[in-house]
Design an enzyme around this catalytic site. Structure first.
Site, PDB file in Angstrom:
ATOM      1  N   MET A  20      -2.899   9.080  12.796  1.00  0.00           N
ATOM      2  CA  MET A  20      -4.003   9.537  11.948  1.00  0.00           C
ATOM      3  C   MET A  20      -4.756  10.706  12.595  1.00  0.00           C
ATOM      4  SD  MET A  20      -5.317   5.700  10.953  1.00  0.00           S
ATOM      5  CE  MET A  20      -4.966   5.005  12.553  1.00  0.00           C
TER       6      MET A  20
ATOM      7  N   LYS B 110      -4.919   2.866  -0.471  1.00  0.00           N
ATOM      8  CA  LYS B 110      -5.203   3.379   0.867  1.00  0.00           C
ATOM      9  C   LYS B 110      -4.671   4.790   1.050  1.00  0.00           C
ATOM     10  CE  LYS B 110      -6.830  -0.244   3.541  1.00  0.00           C
ATOM     11  NZ  LYS B 110      -6.498  -0.792   4.810  1.00  0.00           N
TER      12      LYS B 110
ATOM     13  N   ASP C 116       0.829  -1.202   0.000  1.00  0.00           N
ATOM     14  CA  ASP C 116       0.000   0.000   0.000  1.00  0.00           C
ATOM     15  C   ASP C 116       0.862   1.251   0.000  1.00  0.00           C
ATOM     16  OD1 ASP C 116       0.690   0.227   2.721  1.00  0.00           O
ATOM     17  OD2 ASP C 116      -1.029  -1.019   3.283  1.00  0.00           O
TER      18      ASP C 116
HETATM   19  C1  LIG Z   1      -3.147   3.209   8.988  1.00  0.00           C
HETATM   20  S1  LIG Z   1      -1.974   3.780  10.133  1.00  0.00           S
HETATM   21  C2  LIG Z   1      -0.755   2.504   9.977  1.00  0.00           C
HETATM   22  C3  LIG Z   1       0.216   2.479  11.121  1.00  0.00           C
HETATM   23  C4  LIG Z   1       1.283   1.424  10.959  1.00  0.00           C
HETATM   24  N1  LIG Z   1       0.746   0.102  10.973  1.00  0.00           N
HETATM   25  C5  LIG Z   1       2.359   1.547  12.020  1.00  0.00           C
HETATM   26  O1  LIG Z   1       2.553   0.634  12.812  1.00  0.00           O
HETATM   27  O2  LIG Z   1       3.040   2.584  12.029  1.00  0.00           O
HETATM   28  C6  LIG Z   1      -1.240   5.113   9.267  1.00  0.00           C
HETATM   29  C7  LIG Z   1      -0.812   6.215  10.189  1.00  0.00           C
HETATM   30  O3  LIG Z   1       0.430   5.898  10.803  1.00  0.00           O
HETATM   31  C8  LIG Z   1       1.159   7.081  11.018  1.00  0.00           C
HETATM   32  N2  LIG Z   1       2.406   7.024  10.263  1.00  0.00           N
HETATM   33  C9  LIG Z   1       2.842   6.008   9.498  1.00  0.00           C
HETATM   34  N3  LIG Z   1       4.053   6.268   8.986  1.00  0.00           N
HETATM   35  C10 LIG Z   1       4.394   7.503   9.440  1.00  0.00           C
HETATM   36  C11 LIG Z   1       5.527   8.334   9.260  1.00  0.00           C
HETATM   37  N4  LIG Z   1       6.567   7.942   8.517  1.00  0.00           N
HETATM   38  N5  LIG Z   1       5.539   9.534   9.870  1.00  0.00           N
HETATM   39  C12 LIG Z   1       4.500   9.938  10.632  1.00  0.00           C
HETATM   40  N6  LIG Z   1       3.400   9.184  10.830  1.00  0.00           N
HETATM   41  C13 LIG Z   1       3.349   7.984  10.257  1.00  0.00           C
HETATM   42  C14 LIG Z   1       0.284   8.221  10.548  1.00  0.00           C
HETATM   43  O4  LIG Z   1      -0.474   8.663  11.643  1.00  0.00           O
HETATM   44  C15 LIG Z   1      -0.561   7.532   9.524  1.00  0.00           C
HETATM   45  O5  LIG Z   1      -1.752   8.244   9.280  1.00  0.00           O
END
Ligand SMILES: C[S@@+](CC[C@H](N)C(=O)[O-])C[C@H]1O[C@@H](n2cnc3c(N)ncnc32)[C@H](O)[C@@H]1O
Length: 268
Positions: free
Chosen positions: A174, A61, A39
């Site tokens: 998020m 996504k 994704d």
């Molecule tokens: C659907 S969730 C997935 C989280 C993922 N499974 C994890 O463990 O990090 C997606 C959210 O994770 C956060 N996120 C993921 N990667 C990020 C990054 N590199 N910097 C900041 N926030 C991040 C943000 O809040 C984003 O909207």
């Protein structure tokens, strides 16, 4: 690809952005796969690690535009597994932290398809390290809470009393669009308006941006900086350490990657 029988699905945590944060086991699974299902949060440089003949399936996504629904992604994994394929389902961060990996594993289990879950560096851990904001610290925080802050019907549904406790770090995934609600609700439930607060866009990557202020200021600061997802919000006394512990210089990573690309002729 096997000729007969059921395949195997690896649910692999790809980490938050820096491709170097994929685990050794995750890389093995990626290199073994007949099919790669990925994704938006998966880094392009990781995709290059898959076998050249591996089928690559993007399942999207974006925040407001899903290429496939979660049900359709589960059905896709089941179908590929039933076709006998070895599948690497590459997911941002960790599969079991706000990653809906549980639903995918349940679907595979229901159809008798063997699966393995490979943990990844979740955004909270990656962003914490790359911004110099420890999630716990003997002096400042003995608990850390991870929460999902998405806005639904104009509000965010969280246990505000539990989040407003002292000596605690709160990490909100998020939460960009719901930030004004989160900030107001936490203050209403007793968290000091001057609690140190940070919001980090694209943490661990060359595009990382860090905005630091107080809980009350953060919605305005984030809007002024025109931040865009993915962002992570960190709240608590530990945010003060950013000033002294920030070691990661995104512009250096950008320069190093550019030199890399110039040397190899590749683009990412
Ligand atoms: C659907 S969730 C997935 C989280 C993922 N499974 C994890 O463990 O990090 C997606 C959210 O994770 C956060 N996120 C993921 N990667 C990020 C990054 N590199 N910097 C900041 N926030 C991040 C943000 O809040 C984003 O909207």
């Amino acid at each position: 690809m096997r000729d007969t029988g059921v395949g195997r699905v690896y649910l692999v945590g790809a980490g938050p952005g820096d491709p170097g944060l994929l685990t050794v086991r995750g890389l093995q699974c990626l290199r073994e796969a007949d099919a790669l299902v990925y994704d938006r949060l998966a880094n392009d440089r990781l995709l290059a690690e898959a076998r050249p003949d591996a089928e690559r399936i993007y399942v999207g996504k974006e925040p407001d535009a899903h290429t496939l629904t979660q049900d359709e992604i589960c059905q896709l994994l089941v179908r590929l597994g039933l076709e006998g394929k070895t599948v690497c389902r590459l997911k941002g961060g960790d599969p079991y932290i706000f990653g809906r990996g549980g639903e995918e594993a349940e679907a595979l289990h229901a159809h008798g398809i063997p699966f393995e879950v490979v943990p990844g560096v979740t955004a909270a851990a990656g962003v914490s390290a790359y911004t110099g904001i420890p999630l716990t610290h003997r002096e400042h925080a003995s608990t850390c809470v991870l929460a999902a802050g998405y806005l639904r019907d104009g509000s965010v549904d969280l246990d505000w009393e539990a989040l407003a406790r002292p000596r605690q770090t709160v990490v909100i995934y998020m939460g960009l669009h719901g930030l004004p609600v989160v900030s107001a609700k936490l203050v209403e439930h007793g968290l000091a308006p001057d609690t140190p607060a940070a919001i980090v866009q694209q943490g661990t990557t060359a595009q990382q941006r860090v905005v630091v202020g107080t809980l009350a200021q953060l919605p305005r600061l984030a809007a002024e900086a025109a931040l865009r997802p993915p962002t992570l919000i960190l709240l608590g006394e530990v945010v003060r350490l950013h000033r002294t512990l920030a070691w990661f210089a995104p512009q250096r990573v950008g320069a190093a990657q550019a030199a890399d690309q110039a040397a190899t002729g590749s683009s990412s």
